[in-house]
Motif scaffolding. Structure first.
Motif, short mmCIF file in Angstrom:
data_model
loop_
_atom_site.label_atom_id
_atom_site.label_comp_id
_atom_site.label_asym_id
_atom_site.label_seq_id
_atom_site.Cartn_x
_atom_site.Cartn_y
_atom_site.Cartn_z
N GLY A 26 -33.45 25.97 43.78
CA GLY A 26 -32.63 25.28 42.79
C GLY A 26 -31.15 25.39 43.08
N LEU A 27 -30.71 26.58 43.51
CA LEU A 27 -29.29 26.77 43.83
C LEU A 27 -28.85 25.92 45.01
CD1 LEU A 27 -28.92 30.62 43.29
CD2 LEU A 27 -28.03 28.80 41.83
N PHE A 28 -29.80 25.64 45.92
CA PHE A 28 -29.49 24.75 47.04
C PHE A 28 -29.51 23.28 46.60
CE2 PHE A 28 -31.25 28.17 49.95
CZ PHE A 28 -30.02 28.53 50.45
N TYR A 29 -30.45 22.93 45.73
CA TYR A 29 -30.67 21.53 45.40
C TYR A 29 -29.70 20.99 44.35
CZ TYR A 29 -33.23 17.22 44.39
OH TYR A 29 -33.58 15.92 44.21
N LEU A 30 -29.34 21.79 43.34
CA LEU A 30 -28.50 21.28 42.27
C LEU A 30 -27.12 20.79 42.76
CD1 LEU A 30 -28.42 20.56 39.30
CD2 LEU A 30 -27.64 22.90 38.82
N ARG A 64 -33.65 28.49 35.62
CA ARG A 64 -33.46 29.53 34.59
C ARG A 64 -34.65 30.50 34.55
NH1 ARG A 64 -32.33 26.80 29.64
NH2 ARG A 64 -30.27 26.51 30.52
N PRO A 65 -35.90 29.99 34.46
CA PRO A 65 -37.02 30.95 34.45
C PRO A 65 -37.09 31.78 35.73
CG PRO A 65 -37.77 28.79 33.73
CD PRO A 65 -36.36 28.62 34.23
N ALA A 66 -36.83 31.15 36.88
CA ALA A 66 -36.88 31.89 38.15
C ALA A 66 -35.81 32.97 38.19
CB ALA A 66 -36.72 30.92 39.32
N MET A 67 -34.61 32.65 37.70
CA MET A 67 -33.53 33.65 37.68
C MET A 67 -33.92 34.83 36.78
SD MET A 67 -29.58 33.35 36.36
CE MET A 67 -30.07 33.04 34.68
N ILE A 99 -25.12 39.38 41.52
CA ILE A 99 -24.20 39.07 40.41
C ILE A 99 -23.40 37.81 40.75
CG2 ILE A 99 -22.12 39.86 39.22
CD1 ILE A 99 -23.43 42.71 39.35
N ALA A 100 -22.96 37.68 42.01
CA ALA A 100 -22.25 36.47 42.42
C ALA A 100 -23.15 35.24 42.34
CB ALA A 100 -21.70 36.64 43.84
N MET A 101 -24.42 35.41 42.70
CA MET A 101 -25.37 34.31 42.63
C MET A 101 -25.60 33.89 41.17
SD MET A 101 -29.16 34.08 44.35
CE MET A 101 -28.56 34.93 45.77
N THR A 102 -25.64 34.86 40.29
CA THR A 102 -25.80 34.57 38.86
C THR A 102 -24.56 33.87 38.33
OG1 THR A 102 -27.22 36.52 38.65
CG2 THR A 102 -26.31 35.60 36.61
N TRP A 103 -23.40 34.31 38.77
CA TRP A 103 -22.17 33.62 38.38
C TRP A 103 -22.21 32.17 38.87
CZ3 TRP A 103 -18.70 31.06 41.44
CH2 TRP A 103 -17.58 30.56 40.78
N PHE A 104 -22.64 31.94 40.12
CA PHE A 104 -22.71 30.59 40.68
C PHE A 104 -23.68 29.73 39.86
CE2 PHE A 104 -24.35 27.52 43.88
CZ PHE A 104 -23.16 26.83 44.10
N HIS A 105 -24.80 30.30 39.47
CA HIS A 105 -25.77 29.60 38.62
C HIS A 105 -25.07 29.11 37.34
CE1 HIS A 105 -29.97 29.26 36.86
NE2 HIS A 105 -29.20 29.15 35.80
N HIS A 106 -24.33 29.99 36.71
CA HIS A 106 -23.62 29.63 35.48
C HIS A 106 -22.49 28.64 35.74
CE1 HIS A 106 -25.95 33.03 33.98
NE2 HIS A 106 -25.86 32.41 32.82
N TRP A 107 -21.84 28.75 36.88
CA TRP A 107 -20.82 27.78 37.26
C TRP A 107 -21.45 26.39 37.38
CZ3 TRP A 107 -19.96 24.57 41.51
CH2 TRP A 107 -18.69 24.02 41.60
#
Length: 149
Positions: A26-30, A64-67, A99-107
């Motif tokens: 998801g982080l790659f595709y979004l 979101r569920p995967a995270m 934590i950076a990956m989670t921040w990126f998700h929220h970004w």
């Protein structure tokens, strides 16, 4: 409690890996969807509605569920005695990258909100560049965990 953690550890680790793979997908595709949203949505009638739906489902149903599962399983493994050696650098590197990956998700969630409100200010090129963020974080995490430096 320790016996239970040791017993479920292989299952938790397996679930963690599967969740991370889904989250990373998801982080790659979004960001790539955002590129197409910026560059194509205005040229094809009805495309913006389709992009909104794809982005929303990717975030809500997959990312979101995967995270959440990745975080929960990761924390269970952290609390399993003897798994993490805090005197090494690797858990700190991994933790910082997660934590950076989670921040990126929220970004990314905030950028989606910008699209919904008609406030997107980024270009397709900028989203292409942001698409590299999860790759860099993945490299840091995999090297830290596998090499255990």
């Amino acid at each position: 409690m320790t016996d239970l953690l040791f017993t479920i550890y292989p299952w938790v680790k397996s679930l963690h890996v599967m969740a991370v793979i889904s989250w990373m997908a998801g982080l790659f595709y979004l960001p790539r969807l955002f590129v197409y949203h910026v560059e194509k949505a205005q040229t094809v009638k009805g495309a913006e509605t389709i992009f909104f739906e794809m982005e929303e489902k990717l975030l809500r149903v997959i990312m979101r569920p995967a995270m959440i599962v990745a975080w929960v399983c990761g924390l269970i493994m952290v609390f399993t005695p003897g798994i993490v050696g805090w005197d090494f650098a690797w858990p700190w590197v991994k933790g910082t990258a997660v934590i950076a990956m989670t921040w990126f998700h929220h970004w990314l969630m905030a950028r989606r909100k910008d699209f919904l409100e008609g406030q997107n200010k980024l270009t397709g090129r900028q989203y292409r560049m942001m698409n590299e963020v999860p790759s860099v974080l993945m490299v840091a995490i995999v090297l830290a965990v596998i090499l255990k430096f």
